[in-house]
Design a protein around this motif. Structure first.
Motif, short mmCIF file in Angstrom:
data_model
loop_
_atom_site.label_atom_id
_atom_site.label_comp_id
_atom_site.label_asym_id
_atom_site.label_seq_id
_atom_site.Cartn_x
_atom_site.Cartn_y
_atom_site.Cartn_z
N GLY A 45 0.81 -1.21 0.00
CA GLY A 45 0.00 0.00 0.00
C GLY A 45 0.84 1.26 0.00
N LEU A 46 0.20 2.39 0.28
CA LEU A 46 0.90 3.67 0.29
C LEU A 46 1.96 3.69 1.38
CD1 LEU A 46 -2.08 6.18 -0.14
CD2 LEU A 46 -0.64 5.16 -1.91
N SER A 47 3.10 4.33 1.10
CA SER A 47 4.19 4.38 2.08
C SER A 47 3.97 5.53 3.04
CB SER A 47 5.54 4.53 1.36
OG SER A 47 6.59 4.47 2.30
N LEU A 48 3.13 5.30 4.03
CA LEU A 48 2.79 6.34 4.99
C LEU A 48 3.99 6.75 5.84
CD1 LEU A 48 -0.66 4.91 6.15
CD2 LEU A 48 -0.23 6.68 4.43
N LYS A 49 4.88 5.79 6.08
CA LYS A 49 6.10 6.08 6.83
C LYS A 49 6.88 7.22 6.18
CE LYS A 49 9.53 3.46 5.84
NZ LYS A 49 10.39 2.27 5.68
N HIS A 50 6.98 7.16 4.86
CA HIS A 50 7.78 8.17 4.16
C HIS A 50 7.11 9.54 4.16
CE1 HIS A 50 11.18 5.82 2.83
NE2 HIS A 50 10.34 4.81 2.59
N LEU A 51 5.80 9.58 4.32
CA LEU A 51 5.13 10.88 4.46
C LEU A 51 5.62 11.60 5.71
CD1 LEU A 51 1.34 10.36 3.63
CD2 LEU A 51 2.98 11.82 2.41
N MET A 52 5.86 10.85 6.77
CA MET A 52 6.26 11.45 8.04
C MET A 52 7.70 11.94 8.01
SD MET A 52 3.63 11.37 9.97
CE MET A 52 1.98 10.66 9.72
N ILE A 53 8.55 11.22 7.28
CA ILE A 53 9.97 11.59 7.23
C ILE A 53 10.13 12.90 6.47
CG2 ILE A 53 12.26 10.85 6.50
CD1 ILE A 53 11.15 7.95 6.56
N GLY A 54 10.73 13.87 7.10
CA GLY A 54 10.92 15.19 6.48
C GLY A 54 9.75 16.12 6.59
N SER A 55 8.69 15.73 7.35
CA SER A 55 7.49 16.57 7.43
C SER A 55 7.55 17.60 8.55
CB SER A 55 6.24 15.69 7.61
OG SER A 55 6.28 15.01 8.85
N GLU A 56 8.67 17.64 9.28
CA GLU A 56 8.91 18.68 10.29
C GLU A 56 7.83 18.74 11.36
OE1 GLU A 56 10.47 22.46 8.68
OE2 GLU A 56 10.56 21.47 6.73
N GLY A 57 7.27 17.59 11.71
CA GLY A 57 6.28 17.54 12.77
C GLY A 57 4.93 18.12 12.41
N THR A 58 4.66 18.28 11.13
CA THR A 58 3.38 18.86 10.71
C THR A 58 2.29 17.81 10.51
OG1 THR A 58 3.98 18.77 8.37
CG2 THR A 58 4.53 20.80 9.58
N LEU A 59 2.69 16.54 10.40
CA LEU A 59 1.71 15.47 10.13
C LEU A 59 1.51 14.53 11.31
CD1 LEU A 59 2.77 14.43 6.50
CD2 LEU A 59 1.10 16.16 7.20
N GLY A 60 2.48 14.45 12.17
CA GLY A 60 2.40 13.56 13.32
C GLY A 60 3.63 13.72 14.19
N ILE A 61 3.56 13.16 15.39
CA ILE A 61 4.66 13.26 16.34
C ILE A 61 5.30 11.88 16.48
CG2 ILE A 61 5.32 13.77 18.71
CD1 ILE A 61 2.92 15.70 18.79
N ILE A 62 6.57 11.78 16.12
CA ILE A 62 7.29 10.52 16.19
C ILE A 62 7.56 10.18 17.66
CG2 ILE A 62 9.44 9.33 15.61
CD1 ILE A 62 9.54 11.25 13.13
N THR A 63 7.13 9.01 18.09
CA THR A 63 7.36 8.58 19.47
C THR A 63 8.26 7.35 19.54
OG1 THR A 63 5.25 7.41 19.38
CG2 THR A 63 5.26 9.58 20.43
N LYS A 64 8.51 6.74 18.40
CA LYS A 64 9.40 5.58 18.37
C LYS A 64 9.86 5.40 16.93
CE LYS A 64 7.93 2.22 20.87
NZ LYS A 64 7.08 1.07 21.29
#
Length: 455
Positions: A183-202
């Motif tokens: 499916g869509l690579s949602l992980k890669h959406l978060m990488i480089g998004s500067e905290g605008t799409l979600g907060i990385i906790t792990k």
């Protein structure tokens, strides 16, 4: 904001209003300042989730931050609300030698993590200049660094993420697997998004085996143009360097003064600094012999193997301190434009002409192997009004030139607040619209690091 005390009953980890230190309202440069009604230090995913549920319910802006080393205002709470400092979520949860991965919390400091995995005979290649940054911050800006020419950037080492979304939902993206076409690579959406799409906790990050040998080589040149042109010949030569850095003599002088150390080979106006690594020392020296032939054909004045540890340490310490060396002399605006590698020389030549035409000093150095040019636009003795006008003018010219050459607004610092207008001008409106649609689908109330990257 009183509801935060219910989420985190420890009063030492929830700070309100005037008790918030200035550093939590800015980035590492300290020139952009925001405001916040609360500063919170969560220690678990559940706490981050509960904070976001509270913020989402009440429409409160949230600005995530790690070590605060960002250079473009990404950690500035521009709209008030809550500053969410993740620095206490700093545990290395697992080093899995069976899958060559490590599972870490976002507040783990890069240099600490690299030392830890190397003590285990492993290696985490991403190597941005600011080693006190956190892994979460590196992922949020897709940090690159000097070793990107061989090993790639942070994105290439993220296998999985745990992310808290704007409404407090917790998403598991990716995992320890090497391949993923599910499916869509949602992980890669978060990488480089500067905290605008979600907060990385792990994060689950890829590790490799630690190279047994590393060798640094310095190529001095009479001018930067010749040096940058030589880089293409090095890449064509299939020499597999780990890093290819360029720096002008005038910048080296600032670095030498700042750290109190000396660069070898004073009789040069520009330098290309390379490293080679691997497990076979003999093979590395064979590559260096090939480099000597390429360097001679490309106009290098010499080929200096840096085999003395004191010299190696001095050269890399000077290279690593260049931004701070410039900042110690004068206020400056850091720029990290990236252009196609075959356009690097043309771009730097343009910058040197622009410096002469405008009288605004622009110090250039960077990652020659991937076209990532770092500029320091220097204020000097200008008044604030003159500085604002001249800085705006030269930055507009620089970003326009990079766009003309097929370059992009940022290679590794991100966009934040500082570069929004340059991104907007250089980016296809359709692309910007797609970005905004993604943002609003994941953050419909626009509370996560709002007004960063784009309005």
């Amino acid at each position: 904001m009183d509801g935060l005390n219910c989420v985190i009953p420890d009063s030492e980890r929830v700070i309100f209003d005037s008790n918030i230190e200035e550093k939590y309202l800015s980035d590492t440069l300290g020139r952009l300042r925001g405001r916040a009604e609360a500063l919170v230090f969560p220690e678990s995913t559940k706490e981050v989730s509960d904070i976001m549920k509270y913020a989402f319910e009440h429409g409160i802006p949230v600005t995530p931050r790690g070590a605060g080393t960002n250079l473009v205002g990404s950690t500035v709470p521009a709209d008030g609300g809550i500053v969410l400092d993740l620095s206490r979520m700093n545990r290395v949860l697992e080093i899995d030698k069976e899958t060559f991965t490590a599972t870490v919390e976002p507040g783990v400091v890069l240099e600490d993590f690299q030392k830890l995995v190397e003590s285990e005979g492993l290696f985490y290649p991403p190597d941005p200049g600011e080693k006190t940054a956190t892994i979460g911050g590196n992922i949020s800006t897709n940090a690159g660094g000097m070793r990107a020419v061989k090993y790639g950037v942070t994105r290439d080492y993220v296998r999985g993420l745990e992310v808290v979304l704007a409404d407090g939902s917790v998403a598991e993206l990716g995992g320890k697997v090497v391949k993923d076409s599910s499916g869509l690579s949602l992980k890669h959406l978060m990488i480089g998004s500067e905290g605008t799409l979600g907060i990385i906790t792990k994060a689950i990050v890829k590790l490799t085996v630690k190279p047994q040998t590393s060798l640094s080589v310095l190529l001095p040149f009479d001018d930067l143009h010749t040096g940058i042109r030589a880089v293409l010949n090095v890449i064509r030569g299939n020499l597999d360097p780990t890093a290819i850095e360029f720096v002008e003599k005038k910048v080296v002088n600032l670095g030498e003064e700042y750290v109190g150390l000396s660069f070898p080979y004073k009789d040069a106006q520009a330098y290309i600094l390379l490293t080679f690594d691997g497990d076979d020392t003999e093979e590395i020296y064979k590559r260096v012999e090939k480099l000597k032939a390429v360097a001679e054909e490309s106009g290098a004045k010499d080929v200096l193997l840096l085999e003395d540890q004191k010299t190696i340490d001095a050269v890399w310490k000077i290279r690593g301190a260049l931004v701070k060396a410039v900042e110690a002399k004068s206020e400056q605006e850091p720029v990290d434009i990236v252009v196609p590698i075959n356009k690097s020389a043309e771009f730097i030549e343009y910058i040197n002409r622009l410096e002469q035409e405008t009288g605004v000093q622009m110090v250039s150095f960077g990652h020659a192997g991937d076209g990532n040019v770092h500029l320091c636009v220097v204020r000097g003795s200008r008044t604030q009004e003159q500085w604002e006008e001249d800085r705006r003018k030269v930055l507009a010219f620089a970003y326009d030139k990079s766009s003309e050459l097929g370059g992009l607004t940022s290679g590794e610092h991100g966009i934040g607040l500082s570069k929004k207008k340059y991104l907007k001008k250089a980016t296809d409106p359709l692309n910007l619209q797609m970005m905004k649609q993604v943002k609003l689908s994941l953050d419909p109330k626009n509370i996560l690091n709002a007004n960063k990257i784009f309005d």
